[in-house]
Structures are given as structure tokens and as C-alpha cells.
Design an enzyme around this catalytic site. Structure first.
Site, PDB file in Angstrom:
ATOM      1  CD  GLN A 173       0.239  -3.768   1.901  1.00 62.07           C
ATOM      2  OE1 GLN A 173      -0.805  -3.245   1.533  1.00 62.07           O
ATOM      3  NE2 GLN A 173       0.266  -4.765   2.767  1.00 62.07           N
ATOM      4  CG  ASP A 183      -2.607  -6.671   3.020  1.00 62.26           C
ATOM      5  OD1 ASP A 183      -1.976  -6.207   3.988  1.00 62.26           O
ATOM      6  OD2 ASP A 183      -3.223  -5.953   2.209  1.00 62.26           O
ATOM      7  CB  THR A 234      -8.910  -9.019   1.607  1.00 64.36           C
ATOM      8  OG1 THR A 234      -8.349  -8.113   2.568  1.00 64.36           O
ATOM      9  CG2 THR A 234      -8.314 -10.403   1.786  1.00 64.36           C
ATOM     10  CE1 TYR A 250      -7.710  -1.950   1.940  1.00 61.20           C
ATOM     11  CE2 TYR A 250      -7.262  -4.278   2.292  1.00 61.20           C
ATOM     12  CZ  TYR A 250      -6.834  -3.016   1.923  1.00 61.20           C
ATOM     13  OH  TYR A 250      -5.536  -2.834   1.510  1.00 61.20           O
ATOM     14  CE1 TYR A 298      -1.480  -0.132  -3.447  1.00 67.35           C
ATOM     15  CE2 TYR A 298       0.137  -0.014  -1.678  1.00 67.35           C
ATOM     16  CZ  TYR A 298      -0.705   0.620  -2.574  1.00 67.35           C
ATOM     17  OH  TYR A 298      -0.769   1.995  -2.602  1.00 67.35           O
TER      18      TYR A 298
END
Length: 282
Positions: free
Chosen positions: A168, A53, A24, A58, A196
Site C-alpha cells: 500500500q 482500510d 479511515t 489511526y 492511498y
């Protein structure tokens, strides 16, 4: 996990996590796109991309707020992951950041909480905070992001640090560095990686050789790139999902396989590492 998802990876604690989920990054930042992005997220849940995620970073929480709207009434259908910024990762700051994320996400718990990258706060302090959040029922488990092998060695030497569930990292056809030492480290400890940017932030879309193979296989470049990451049973991936069509395209990557000849061809185009490569970050 919904019936639409047949593939999953297992965390060290035994939890099954969908092999492919939705990223996202950049979502929620343009109010004019909210309805389109909400439709994308809800469609993703419908078709089994139930790993979502996000991060407090963000859009300064805008992505979390958007996801909060998308999962209303469906919270139990998703595996929700968010991340704490290193600057907030003190004993107290981690807990406060988690509460703020939960409020934006309109939920009472996260399934997984990650340290976004390593900062100046001692890891022992962050681990203590994570463990307190687990005990309080505010997070199901915790992990890290953008940690290389020396960081993981240090982490797992700390009290409670061996309860880390995933790392990640940036991993795709063009960035195969983790294969040299990070994958073997994770395999030895039974911990899957979460990849990712499997399409390298869109950069792989224009690669002539990848485009040619995708055309030959009758798939899109994005589908091929995601499927290549998912060829490993010890990896789950999160791919950006900004439109309904994009989400449906990503989902089809779960059905794509490779012949040994195709994998060998991709190895020639994107050689695997033969020496240590510093972990790359986007």
C-alpha cells in the site's frame, strides 16, 4: 463483495479485492462525528465499497472501534484491512497488536494485515509473526505499506516473504514515482498495489487544470483523481470516506473513463517519472 461492485483486482493468492474501498484515517477521533461517519461507512458497504482500510495508529484505535460498530452483522460483506505499527512488529508484538485490533474491530479475523512502514525490527521476524497469524486463522493474508523496491527485494528473499500480497503506497496524479520501478516490479511478481490518498489528501481539489478537466467531463475533481488511479487494472485504491455524500461521490469514480487525449493532457500536467523517485509517504 456485493453485487454493486463490478470491478476487482486479484491478489497473488487468487483472492478478489474490490478495486475501490474506503480509507479511515482521522475517522473515529471526534465523538460528535461518529453517527455521520458510521452512516458513511454503512452506506459504502451498501453500494459496494466493501474494502475497508484502517490501522491501529489511526486515532490510537478509534478508527478500528468505529469500523467495528459499522460492520456488526455485516462482517462477511467486507474485506477488512488493518496495519501494525513498526514499533510493534516483533514476533510477539505483531501477534499482540493483531489481537488488540481484532478486539476493537469486534471480529475474529482480518482479511489482510499490513506492516504500516518499515522500522527497526528485522523483516524476518515480522514475516514469521504474519505467517503464524495466517496459520492461526486470525488473518487471511498479509502485506506491507510504504515499501520501495529495495525493501520488497529484501522481503521476498526471506523465508515466507514471497507470500506478500500487496504494497500500500501513496500514488496519485501528483505523485507518480511508483510508475518508474515499483509498478514494473509488482507486475513481474503478479502483485497489485493498493493506492492511498488518490486525491493527494485533498490537495488536487484546487488544481486549476484538474478542475477544468473535471468540469468538462461533468464530474468532480475527486472523482476524476480517483478514476485516474483506477485506470490501471493492477491497482486498487482506498479513498477517505467521512460522510455519506462523500462515499457516494467516490463510488461514482468507478464509472468514469478517459480518452487517450485526456490521458495525454494529464501526462503533460503531471509528467510521469523518467528516473527513480524515492517513495513518498503522507
Amino acid at each position: 463483495m456485493t453485487a454493486a461492485t463490478s470491478r476487482a483486482v486479484s491478489l497473488p493468492n487468487g483472492t478478489a479485492v474490490p478495486a475501490l474501498g474506503m480509507g479511515t484515517w482521522y475517522l473515529g477521533e471526534d465523538p460528535g462525528q461518529h453517527d455521520i461517519q458510521l452512516s458513511a461507512l454503512r452506506t459504502g458497504i451498501d453500494i459496494g465499497l466493501t474494502l475497508i482500510d484502517t490501522a491501529e495508529m489511526y486515532g490510537d484505535g478509534a478508527a478500528e472501534e468505529l469500523i467495528g460498530r459499522a460492520v456488526q452483522g455485516r462482517r462477511d460483506d467486507v474485506f477488512l484491512v488493518s496495519k501494525v505499527l513498526p514499533v510493534h512488529a516483533t514476533r510477539r508484538g505483531t501477534v499482540e497488536a493483531c489481537h488488540a485490533s481484532l478486539q476493537r474491530l469486534r471480529t475474529d479475523h482480518l482479511d489482510m494485515y499490513l506492516l504500516h512502514w518499515r522500522g527497526r525490527v528485522p523483516l524476518a521476524e515480522t514475516v514469521e509473526a504474519f505467517e503464524s497469524l495466517v496459520q492461526a486463522g486470525l488473518i487471511g493474508c498479509w502485506g506491507v505499506s510504504n515499501f520501495d523496491v529495495p525493501d520488497l527485494d529484501e522481503l521476498t528473499s526471506l523465508p515466507g516473504g514471497d507470500r506478500v500480497q500487496t504494497d500500500q503506497v501513496l500514488y496519485n496524479l501528483a505523485r507518480r514515482g511508483p510508475e518508474y520501478d515499483l509498478f514494473p516490479w509488482c507486475r513481474a511478481t503478479g502483485m497489485p498495489l493498493m493506492a492511498y490518498s488518490p486525491v493527494d489528501h485533498g490537495r488536487l481539489i484546487g488544481h486549476p487544470a484538474v478542475r477544468a478537466m473535471a468540469a468538462f467531463k461533468g464530474v468532480t475533481v475527486a472523482q476524476l483523481a480517483i478514476a485516474w488511479v483506477l485506470r490501471r487494472p493492477d491497482v486498487c485504491a482506498v479513498a477517505k470516506a467521512s460522510t455519506r455524500a462523500h462515499v457516494i461521490e467516490n463510488r461514482a469514480a468507478l464509472e468514469i473513463g478517459f480518452s487517450q487525449e485526456e490521458l495525454d493532457q494529464l501526462d503533460r500536467i503531471f509528467p510521469p517519472p523518467f528516473a527513480k523517485v524515492p517513495l513518498e509517504v503522507l
